[in-house]
Write a protein that holds these residues in place. Structure first.
Motif, PDB file in Angstrom:
ATOM      1  N   PHE A  41       0.832  -1.201   0.000  1.00 52.31           N
ATOM      2  CA  PHE A  41       0.000   0.000   0.000  1.00 52.31           C
ATOM      3  C   PHE A  41       0.873   1.259   0.000  1.00 52.31           C
ATOM      4  N   MET A  42       1.959   1.225   0.779  1.00 63.05           N
ATOM      5  CA  MET A  42       2.845   2.379   0.850  1.00 63.05           C
ATOM      6  C   MET A  42       3.578   2.605  -0.470  1.00 63.05           C
ATOM      7  N   LEU A  43       4.021   1.522  -1.109  1.00 59.21           N
ATOM      8  CA  LEU A  43       4.707   1.644  -2.398  1.00 59.21           C
ATOM      9  C   LEU A  43       3.755   2.179  -3.470  1.00 59.21           C
ATOM     10  N   LYS A  44       2.499   1.753  -3.397  1.00 60.27           N
ATOM     11  CA  LYS A  44       1.511   2.256  -4.348  1.00 60.27           C
ATOM     12  C   LYS A  44       1.305   3.748  -4.152  1.00 60.27           C
ATOM     13  N   GLN A  45       1.282   4.184  -2.897  1.00 55.69           N
ATOM     14  CA  GLN A  45       1.145   5.602  -2.603  1.00 55.69           C
ATOM     15  C   GLN A  45       2.338   6.383  -3.145  1.00 55.69           C
ATOM     16  N   MET A  46       3.536   5.859  -2.925  1.00 57.21           N
ATOM     17  CA  MET A  46       4.749   6.538  -3.399  1.00 57.21           C
ATOM     18  C   MET A  46       4.783   6.599  -4.922  1.00 57.21           C
ATOM     19  N   LYS A  47       4.300   5.542  -5.580  1.00 60.52           N
ATOM     20  CA  LYS A  47       4.258   5.525  -7.034  1.00 60.52           C
ATOM     21  C   LYS A  47       3.328   6.602  -7.565  1.00 60.52           C
ATOM     22  N   LYS A  48       2.151   6.728  -6.948  1.00 57.91           N
ATOM     23  CA  LYS A  48       1.206   7.755  -7.373  1.00 57.91           C
ATOM     24  C   LYS A  48       1.757   9.152  -7.137  1.00 57.91           C
ATOM     25  N   SER A  49       2.469   9.329  -6.029  1.00 57.87           N
ATOM     26  CA  SER A  49       3.075  10.632  -5.733  1.00 57.87           C
ATOM     27  C   SER A  49       4.132  10.985  -6.771  1.00 57.87           C
ATOM     28  N   ALA A  50       4.929   9.981  -7.178  1.00 61.12           N
ATOM     29  CA  ALA A  50       5.960  10.213  -8.182  1.00 61.12           C
ATOM     30  C   ALA A  50       5.340  10.555  -9.535  1.00 61.12           C
ATOM     31  N   GLU A  51       4.255   9.859  -9.884  1.00 60.88           N
ATOM     32  CA  GLU A  51       3.578  10.146 -11.148  1.00 60.88           C
ATOM     33  C   GLU A  51       2.970  11.545 -11.143  1.00 60.88           C
ATOM     34  N   MET A  52       2.375  11.919 -10.003  1.00 57.68           N
ATOM     35  CA  MET A  52       1.790  13.256  -9.886  1.00 57.68           C
ATOM     36  C   MET A  52       2.865  14.331 -10.002  1.00 57.68           C
ATOM     37  N   LYS A  53       4.026  14.073  -9.424  1.00 59.15           N
ATOM     38  CA  LYS A  53       5.126  15.038  -9.492  1.00 59.15           C
ATOM     39  C   LYS A  53       5.576  15.244 -10.940  1.00 59.15           C
ATOM     40  N   LYS A  54       5.636  14.158 -11.708  1.00 57.36           N
ATOM     41  CA  LYS A  54       6.040  14.271 -13.116  1.00 57.36           C
ATOM     42  C   LYS A  54       5.043  15.125 -13.890  1.00 57.36           C
ATOM     43  N   HIS A  55       3.746  14.897 -13.660  1.00 59.22           N
ATOM     44  CA  HIS A  55       2.720  15.694 -14.334  1.00 59.22           C
ATOM     45  C   HIS A  55       2.821  17.161 -13.943  1.00 59.22           C
ATOM     46  N   MET A  56       3.033  17.416 -12.659  1.00 58.69           N
ATOM     47  CA  MET A  56       3.098  18.796 -12.185  1.00 58.69           C
ATOM     48  C   MET A  56       4.343  19.502 -12.703  1.00 58.69           C
ATOM     49  N   ASP A  57       5.445  18.772 -12.880  1.00 56.77           N
ATOM     50  CA  ASP A  57       6.652  19.363 -13.446  1.00 56.77           C
ATOM     51  C   ASP A  57       6.407  19.820 -14.886  1.00 56.77           C
ATOM     52  N   VAL A  58       5.591  19.041 -15.610  1.00 53.77           N
ATOM     53  CA  VAL A  58       5.287  19.381 -17.001  1.00 53.77           C
ATOM     54  C   VAL A  58       4.407  20.631 -17.074  1.00 53.77           C
ATOM     55  N   VAL A  59       3.428  20.693 -16.188  1.00 49.01           N
ATOM     56  CA  VAL A  59       2.460  21.789 -16.238  1.00 49.01           C
ATOM     57  C   VAL A  59       2.947  23.046 -15.518  1.00 49.01           C
ATOM     58  N   LYS A  60       4.043  22.963 -14.790  1.00 48.32           N
ATOM     59  CA  LYS A  60       4.514  24.095 -13.982  1.00 48.32           C
ATOM     60  C   LYS A  60       4.758  25.374 -14.793  1.00 48.32           C
ATOM     61  N   PRO A  61       5.417  25.313 -15.961  1.00 49.31           N
ATOM     62  CA  PRO A  61       5.620  26.569 -16.711  1.00 49.31           C
ATOM     63  C   PRO A  61       4.298  27.270 -17.050  1.00 49.31           C
ATOM     64  N   ASP A  62       3.288  26.485 -17.457  1.00 53.27           N
ATOM     65  CA  ASP A  62       1.991  27.080 -17.768  1.00 53.27           C
ATOM     66  C   ASP A  62       1.325  27.643 -16.517  1.00 53.27           C
ATOM     67  N   MET A  63       1.503  26.954 -15.402  1.00 57.65           N
ATOM     68  CA  MET A  63       0.932  27.433 -14.149  1.00 57.65           C
ATOM     69  C   MET A  63       1.591  28.742 -13.724  1.00 57.65           C
ATOM     70  N   ASP A  64       2.895  28.831 -13.912  1.00 56.57           N
ATOM     71  CA  ASP A  64       3.612  30.064 -13.564  1.00 56.57           C
ATOM     72  C   ASP A  64       3.121  31.233 -14.416  1.00 56.57           C
TER      73      ASP A  64
END
Length: 255
Positions: free
Chosen positions: A80-103
């Motif tokens: 369960f913890m590894l699944k949580q960490m995986k989702k967090s890592a995936e979310m971070k990748k998406h947010m890194d992509v969208v960050k310039p537009d958000m800025d």
């Protein structure tokens, strides 16, 4: 990405405390301050029996029993913890992509503080999320592993406190029923290291935000251990060491 304060993680998961209060509503107390509800019956007493049974199997070794059960519990909730960490890592990748537009979006509305402008900014922000396939509510799913593990860990914690046989035994250099300063220091050091390991590959801004939380955990462990029988810092030390290994595995696998 919206600016966060150091208290954002606390606010983000504050609803968990409410859910846990509802979940642990079965922990009704009696006159002795002990729980008499279903949490006590199904978790605490079950873990207490497992601790005693395992200790008897290991030649009346309660210290080794606590270590073994701690590792088994951590292994049980590890997926369960590894699944949580995986989702967090995936979310971070998406947010890194969208960050310039958000800025750019924040810059566009930086001098517009009226309600209509803020509402429009929120709408454009949601459009950005949809464009990049980001579900803002997906982060809430990461709380599920925490909700799953907390009752289990709390049950084991109270079982250690409420099993009187533990206090009559020793393990290595310490008595399980008495406070041990060296073991307390070990538990604090392990959780401080665990906090550092969890910050590996974090962005500098996020590291600053998590700094307080990183120091708070070992400080609280030290305070509780200093006023508890050695069986509890033994439990925390083993659990913390396991978390370090688990975090390193997750960092290498999902970074």
């Amino acid at each position: 990405m919206e600016k966060q304060s150091v208290f954002t993680p606390i606010k983000k998961y504050s609803f968990i405390g409410v859910i846990l209060l509802i979940f642990l509503a079965g922990c009704q107390g009696n006159g002795n301050g002990e729980s008499t509800g279903w949490f006590q019956h199904y978790l605490v007493e079950t873990f207490s029996s497992i601790i005693k049974g395992t200790a008897n199997f290991l030649g009346d070794n309660y210290g080794l029993s606590i270590i073994l059960i701690t590792l088994l519990v951590r292994l049980l909730i590890m997926p369960f913890m590894l699944k949580q960490m995986k989702k967090s890592a995936e979310m971070k990748k998406h947010m890194d992509v969208v960050k310039p537009d958000m800025d750019e979006l924040k810059k566009k509305y930086s001098d517009k503080k009226d309600v209509d402008s803020q509402k429009k900014m929120q709408q454009e922000m949601m459009q950005l999320y949809q464009k990049h396939g980001i579900n803002p509510l997906a982060s809430l799913a990461g709380c599920l592993p925490l909700l799953i593990q907390m009752p289990i860990l709390l049950g084991f914690y109270y079982a250690i406190r409420q099993t009187p046989e533990i206090a009559t035994h020793s393990f290595l250099w310490f008595n399980l029923g008495q406070t041990d300063l060296l073991l307390t220091a070990i538990a604090v050091a392990i959780y401080f290291l665990q906090a550092k390991v969890s910050q590996i590959n974090m962005a500098p801004e996020m590291k600053k935000q998590m700094a307080i939380m990183g120091y708070l955990s070992p400080i609280m462990i030290g305070i509780f251990s200093f006023n508890s029988p050695a069986a509890l810092p033994l439990y925390w030390s083993v659990g913390g060491a396991f978390l370090i290994i688990q975090t390193i595995i997750a960092k290498k696998k999902y970074s």
